[in-house]
Design an enzyme around this catalytic site. Structure first.
Site, PDB file in Angstrom:
ATOM      1  N   GLU A 159      -0.311 -17.669 -19.861  1.00 41.01           N
ATOM      2  CA  GLU A 159       0.805 -17.440 -18.946  1.00 41.01           C
ATOM      3  C   GLU A 159       1.462 -18.737 -18.494  1.00 41.01           C
ATOM      4  O   GLU A 159       2.354 -18.737 -17.670  1.00 41.01           O
ATOM      5  CB  GLU A 159       0.345 -16.609 -17.738  1.00 41.01           C
TER       6      GLU A 159
ATOM      7  N   CYS B   8      -0.644  -8.238 -21.235  1.00 42.12           N
ATOM      8  CA  CYS B   8      -0.864  -7.454 -20.024  1.00 42.12           C
ATOM      9  C   CYS B   8       0.217  -7.659 -18.973  1.00 42.12           C
ATOM     10  O   CYS B   8       0.121  -7.152 -17.860  1.00 42.12           O
ATOM     11  CB  CYS B   8      -2.235  -7.762 -19.434  1.00 42.12           C
TER      12      CYS B   8
ATOM     13  N   ASP C  36       4.158 -14.305 -15.562  1.00 45.92           N
ATOM     14  CA  ASP C  36       4.186 -15.735 -15.244  1.00 45.92           C
ATOM     15  C   ASP C  36       4.736 -16.561 -16.386  1.00 45.92           C
ATOM     16  O   ASP C  36       5.410 -17.565 -16.160  1.00 45.92           O
ATOM     17  CB  ASP C  36       2.772 -16.222 -14.875  1.00 45.92           C
TER      18      ASP C  36
ATOM     19  N   HIS D  61       0.829  -1.212   0.000  1.00 51.92           N
ATOM     20  CA  HIS D  61       0.000   0.000   0.000  1.00 51.92           C
ATOM     21  C   HIS D  61       0.856   1.251   0.000  1.00 51.92           C
ATOM     22  O   HIS D  61       0.520   2.264  -0.597  1.00 51.92           O
ATOM     23  CB  HIS D  61      -0.906   0.003   1.229  1.00 51.92           C
TER      24      HIS D  61
HETATM   25  C1  PEP Z   1       1.197 -12.007 -15.642  1.00 48.43           C
HETATM   26  O1  PEP Z   1       1.424 -13.103 -15.125  1.00 48.43           O
HETATM   27  O2  PEP Z   1       1.878 -11.524 -16.565  1.00 48.43           O
HETATM   28  C2  PEP Z   1       0.096 -11.171 -15.153  1.00 48.43           C
HETATM   29  C3  PEP Z   1      -0.245 -10.071 -15.777  1.00 48.43           C
HETATM   30  O3  PEP Z   1      -0.544 -11.573 -14.042  1.00 48.43           O
HETATM   31  P1  PEP Z   1       0.008 -11.386 -12.545  1.00 48.43           P
HETATM   32  O4  PEP Z   1       1.198 -10.444 -12.622  1.00 48.43           O
HETATM   33  O5  PEP Z   1      -1.126 -10.838 -11.794  1.00 48.43           O
HETATM   34  O6  PEP Z   1       0.379 -12.777 -12.176  1.00 48.43           O
HETATM   35 MG    MG Z   2      -0.005 -14.078 -13.837  1.00 55.74          MG
END
Ligand code: PEP
Ligand code: MG
Length: 597
Positions: free
Chosen positions: A440, A511, A464, A198
């Site tokens: 992922e 993403c 991931d 946070h």
């Molecule tokens: C990822 O794994 O790239 C992703 C966007 O998800 P997180 O970072 O929440 O695991």
């Molecule tokens: Mg992920």
């Protein structure tokens, strides 16, 4: 971590909030709260001891209430973080367990509280998820303010700091961070904490440079030491020599110029010089972050990580709470799209601090969709809430951690049940909500052609994907050098998914963090990725870079990239072709001691 050449000392931490500041260190301590004595309480005095504890809790809670009431306008969006802390004061696990310990073990309140917090920390010790680590930090922050009252230590009052300084602390609670006055505090560094703490979120909102997780900064830095904080690279320089000082003064002003320029143009479309329009979206964790996505010129939300709402409370949120939260995000972002990712966490971690996770490898365990399919009622509740929010603006559903085709079918079955139940109850929702999957896990890359037939879109989660493909723990510093977004294996995987998307008519978005790093954009463009989602602060820079690139050139460039055998080779090729664009005039290349020696 520490490296040191001349007299100056370089500390390496986690780059939590970008920007550079130079100034005097101001150490803030919480003396007295770490070392406490243990003594026994006679039976007759037990009730008094409990009252003493309750009064310490009440005073801490009242003080927090005052902080909440005086929170400055720019931080009001984060007030719920402080509200969550207020609830934690009376949480069973902290409040109830401490009273229970005083009674059962007949010990003083300080000792009981210390024991309870140590237990909580122990339960979370093996967790790698930075998100969950941040939640333990919440408990620790709350317990420290109670402890301060119990031991009579002087509370930390950041608002009373009178000089223009850089804060150096073991840790700062969100309540403390929210008292920062921008005209006094230039930046902050801490030994603990991480990107999703946070404190990190608040520092980003305040737009002050911050480096967290430095481990031992408070031991190495003394009051009034001159320090440089580079929140972009995650480096802190103590006792900089004249050359370093001059260099960082220059970096600071070019960063500030750069930021002003890119932010001015952030609302221009992300259109390449040959007229191809890309969509640039934001990743959010809290509903309040939608405002940043809009301010920074994002076209929508490409990833709403919904875990936070489950973690910041100690039981499962109900459908109504979830719905209200999603509806807020959707209404503020409309007509922009909101991609809501279903719960990506395992139940033990998410729900009950009391239950002990015995998973040896949680990242390979009951995570994401696996957990949701095992707990269909929890999943259905979330899906109903998402569907209901879809009546208020464009929504897409994103399923995390898909590793086999059956998981998609099983998830869609539960989604259908959720939709049917809403339909029967006459509750409005969009019955054409798109469903996509995170790519992922390497098996999802290989099976993407099969999976494409059952989904509307792919979202490549490189965080991931890199971890699982290269067998490199994404948060382990020992192997951080092997965590390579530009490893040829990763580039080929992205190409495979992009090609399948193109041929199968399935939209492909990215993403993971890779999408928000300027250096990767020519490659992603050449691979045909035309939808990118990233942390909101990166949006203006990425849009600006896209506006300087040409798809035709990037497609030719990618042919050479695919011939390279190593990450180093790809990086060299990239910099020899695109250095002037990815490190635009005025944008400092991230500081690296290697560049500097
Ligand atoms: C990822 O794994 O790239 C992703 C966007 O998800 P997180 O970072 O929440 O695991
Ligand atoms: Mg992920």
């Amino acid at each position: 971590m520490l490296s040191s050449d001349k007299n100056e000392m370089h500390l390496h931490g986690i780059n939590v909030s970008p920007g550079i500041c130079i100034g005097k260190a101001y150490l803030v301590g919480k003396e007295g709260v770490d070392v406490v004595d243990k003594y026994f309480i006679s039976k007759d005095n037990l009730q008094n001891e409990i009252k003493r504890f309750q009064s310490a809790v009440k005073r801490a809670k009242d003080k927090l209430q005052k902080i909440i009431e005086s929170t400055p306008e720019e931080l009001r969006q984060h007030i719920h973080i402080l509200e969550t802390h207020k609830v934690l004061y009376k949480d069973k696990m902290l409040y109830g367990k401490t009273i229970e310990t005083i009674e059962k073990e007949r010990v003083n309140a300080e000792w009981a509280l210390k024991e309870v917090v140590s237990n909580v920390k122990r339960m979370f010790r093996n967790m790698t998820d930075p998100y969950l680590k941040g939640r333990v930090a919440d408990i620790v922050h709350v317990s420290q303010s109670i402890m301060q009252n119990l031991v009579g230590a002087k509370p930390l009052d950041i608002s009373a700091i009178e000089k223009r300084v850089i804060l150096v602390a073991v840790d700062l609670s969100p309540a403390e961070t929210s008292q920062i006055q921008l005209e006094k505090i230039k930046g902050l560094i801490t030994d603990l904490g991480g990107k999703t703490s946070h404190t990190g979120i608040i520092a980003r909102t305040l737009e002050i440079p911050a480096v967290l997780g430095l481990e031992n900064a408070t031991h190495l830095i003394k009051n009034d030491d001159i320090i440089i904080v580079d929140g972009t690279s995650g480096i802190v320089i103590v006792h900089p020599d004249d050359t370093t000082l001059i260099e960082f003064e220059e970096r600071k002003s070019s960063y500030e110029n750069y930021k002003a320029v890119i932010t001015r143009s952030s609302h221009l479309p992300a259109e390449t010089t040959d007229g191809v329009k890309l969509e640039v979206l934001g990743n959010i964790e809290l509903p309040e972050e939608v405002a940043s996505v809009i301010n920074y010129g994002g076209d929508g939300i490409g990833l709403y990580r919904t875990e936070f709402q489950y973690l910041s409370r100690l039981d499962f949120p109900d459908e109504h709470d979830l719905f209200e939260n999603y509806k807020d995000v959707v209404e503020v972002m409309a007509p922009g799209i909101v991609t809501i990712r279903t719960l990506d966490i395992s139940g033990d971690k998410a729900v009950s601090y009391a239950s002990n996770s015995d998973e040896k490898n949680p990242d390979l365990g009951l995570r994401g969709i696996r957990y949701c399919l095992k707990q269909p009622e929890i999943f259905k509740t979330q899906l109903r809430a998402i569907l209901r929010a879809s009546a208020f603006g464009p929504v897409r559903i994103l399923l995390p951690m898909i590793s086999c085709h059956e998981e998609i079918l099983a998830a869609k079955k539960i989604l259908n049940t959720a939709a049917d139940s809403l339909y029967k109850e006459g509750i409005a929702f969009n019955d054409h909500v798109q469903v996509g999957i995170m790519i992922e896990v390497p098996s999802a890359v290989i099976m993407a052609d099969v999976m494409a037939k059952d989904v509307d879109f792919f979202s490549i989660g490189t965080n991931d994907l890199i971890q699982y493909s290269l067998a490199v723990d994404r948060v382990n510093r020992q192997v951080a050098h092997l965590y390579q977004p530009l490893n040829p294996a990763i580039i080929r995987m992205i190409k495979h998914v992009a090609d399948i998307g193109k041929n199968g008519g399935v939209e492909v978005c990215m993403c993971g963090e890779m999408a928000g790093d300027p250096v990767n954009i020519p490659i992603l463009l050449g691979l045909g990725i035309n939808k990118l989602s990233m942390n909101p602060q990166s949006i203006p820079a990425i849009k600006k870079i896209i506006r300087s690139l040409n798809v035709k050139d990037a497609e030719l460039f990618i042919k050479d990239v695919l011939k390279e055998k190593s990450e180093t080779g790809i990086m060299e090729l990239l910099l020899s072709t695109y250095r002037s664009i990815v490190f635009e005039i005025g944008y400092p290349e991230p500081f690296s001691p290697a560049n500097n020696s």
